[in-house]
Design an enzyme around this catalytic site. Sequence first.
Site, PDB file in Angstrom:
ATOM      1  N   TYR A   1       0.513  -1.998  10.923  1.00 19.76           N
ATOM      2  CA  TYR A   1      -0.098  -2.334   9.433  1.00 19.76           C
ATOM      3  C   TYR A   1      -0.138  -2.609   8.039  1.00 19.76           C
ATOM      4  O   TYR A   1      -0.854  -3.131   7.460  1.00 19.76           O
ATOM      5  CB  TYR A   1      -1.127  -0.712   9.238  1.00 19.76           C
ATOM      6  CG  TYR A   1      -2.131  -0.272   7.657  1.00 19.76           C
ATOM      7  CD1 TYR A   1      -3.121  -0.634   8.146  1.00 19.76           C
ATOM      8  CD2 TYR A   1      -1.458   0.445   7.078  1.00 19.76           C
ATOM      9  CE1 TYR A   1      -4.024  -0.242   7.293  1.00 19.76           C
ATOM     10  CE2 TYR A   1      -2.376   0.881   6.019  1.00 19.76           C
ATOM     11  CZ  TYR A   1      -3.452   0.611   6.020  1.00 19.76           C
ATOM     12  OH  TYR A   1      -4.342   0.891   4.825  1.00 19.76           O
TER      13      TYR A   1
ATOM     14  N   ASN B   1      -0.298   0.925   0.084  1.00 22.30           N
ATOM     15  CA  ASN B   1       0.856   1.688  -0.129  1.00 22.30           C
ATOM     16  C   ASN B   1       1.535   1.903   0.881  1.00 22.30           C
ATOM     17  O   ASN B   1       3.507   1.064   0.470  1.00 22.30           O
ATOM     18  CB  ASN B   1       1.106   3.554  -0.689  1.00 22.30           C
ATOM     19  CG  ASN B   1       0.863   4.051   0.377  1.00 22.30           C
ATOM     20  OD1 ASN B   1       1.489   4.721   1.225  1.00 22.30           O
ATOM     21  ND2 ASN B   1      -0.664   4.053   0.630  1.00 22.30           N
TER      22      ASN B   1
HETATM   23  C1  15L Z   1      -3.487   3.717   4.147  1.00 16.18           C
HETATM   24  O1  15L Z   1      -3.555   2.592   3.235  1.00 16.18           O
HETATM   25  C2  15L Z   1      -4.640   3.998   4.921  1.00 16.18           C
HETATM   26  O2  15L Z   1      -5.998   3.394   4.971  1.00 16.18           O
HETATM   27  C3  15L Z   1      -4.958   5.605   5.002  1.00 16.18           C
HETATM   28  O3  15L Z   1      -5.536   6.038   5.838  1.00 16.18           O
HETATM   29  C4  15L Z   1      -4.428   6.231   4.644  1.00 16.18           C
HETATM   30  O4  15L Z   1      -2.802   6.650   5.168  1.00 16.18           O
HETATM   31  C5  15L Z   1      -3.309   6.043   2.902  1.00 16.18           C
HETATM   32  O5  15L Z   1      -3.058   4.664   3.155  1.00 16.18           O
HETATM   33  C6  15L Z   1      -2.049   6.995   2.916  1.00 16.18           C
HETATM   34  O6  15L Z   1      -1.067   6.841   2.399  1.00 16.18           O
HETATM   35  O7  15L Z   1      -2.436   8.482   2.496  1.00 16.18           O
END
Ligand code: 15L
Length: 265
Positions: A134, A110
């Site tokens: 990220y 997301n």
């Molecule tokens: C993700 O993609 C992450 O890897 C995780 O650490 C959380 O941040 C998760 O999304 C989220 O949005 O809850």
Amino acid sequence: MRVLVTGAAGSIGRVLAPGLVDRGHEVVGLDRVPAPDGFDGSWHVVDAADPDAVAAVFAEERIDAVVHLAGYPGEGSLPESLTSHVVTTAALLDAMVEHDVRRFVYASSNHAVGRTPRTDLLTTSTRPRPDTFYGVGKVAAEAVMSLYADRYGLDVVACRIGSFLPEPETFRQLSTWLSHDDCVRMVEASLTTPAPGFAVLYGVSANTRGWWDLDAGRALGYDPQDDAEEFADRIARREADEAEAAHVGGPFATEEFYRPALDRS
Ligand code: 15L
């Protein structure tokens, strides 16, 4: 189907590998660390960012499809994020083209659209709008997938996962939760849906408070069954909830995550 699962020792991999086996698939594990206890099958201790090591796995194994979970699941510098998400994706796609493996399922996030302000409905046609480096890595990895779908006709599905947890723990996660069982359903649908070309779905459960479009996933055969609402009574409100509710990416879209792109010595 004989499926190469990268990051098979990680939090999603440890749930997904047995889940796919229960559904009749064979799993070949790949991770930088040895197989977890209980894994029964072929395993490769390999860094997915190393194209030679990845190619060697494809030369050794018969593989029908790839599920790419490997990658650091939090914020890093821009180069770290590009290596972790984009270089690994490219190494796998190159090996797939070389060995005529046609299906790729990716644990996107997301956070590829995390900086999208809260609206009524988040669809898969919203523009890429990362909230972190990220998220930039996830957007760029999706772009490499798109290129390989167009160039080589690969079938690639980017699953923009929400919050993969045994249970939701925060107010935001009542909307963004992806249950363990729905995660297995999501990946199996992405592996078996006929000829998706390049496709994107939101990897969340059927949460009463969800606001991310599930139609794209349903069109690919992902029919989520779980709902975070059953845990709502246990979630204590926090001061951070309001800021986390402003954008898709929750905490990742807040100032707490602002940092320079490049580490300097
Ligand atoms: C993700 O993609 C992450 O890897 C995780 O650490 C959380 O941040 C998760 O999304 C989220 O949005 O809850």
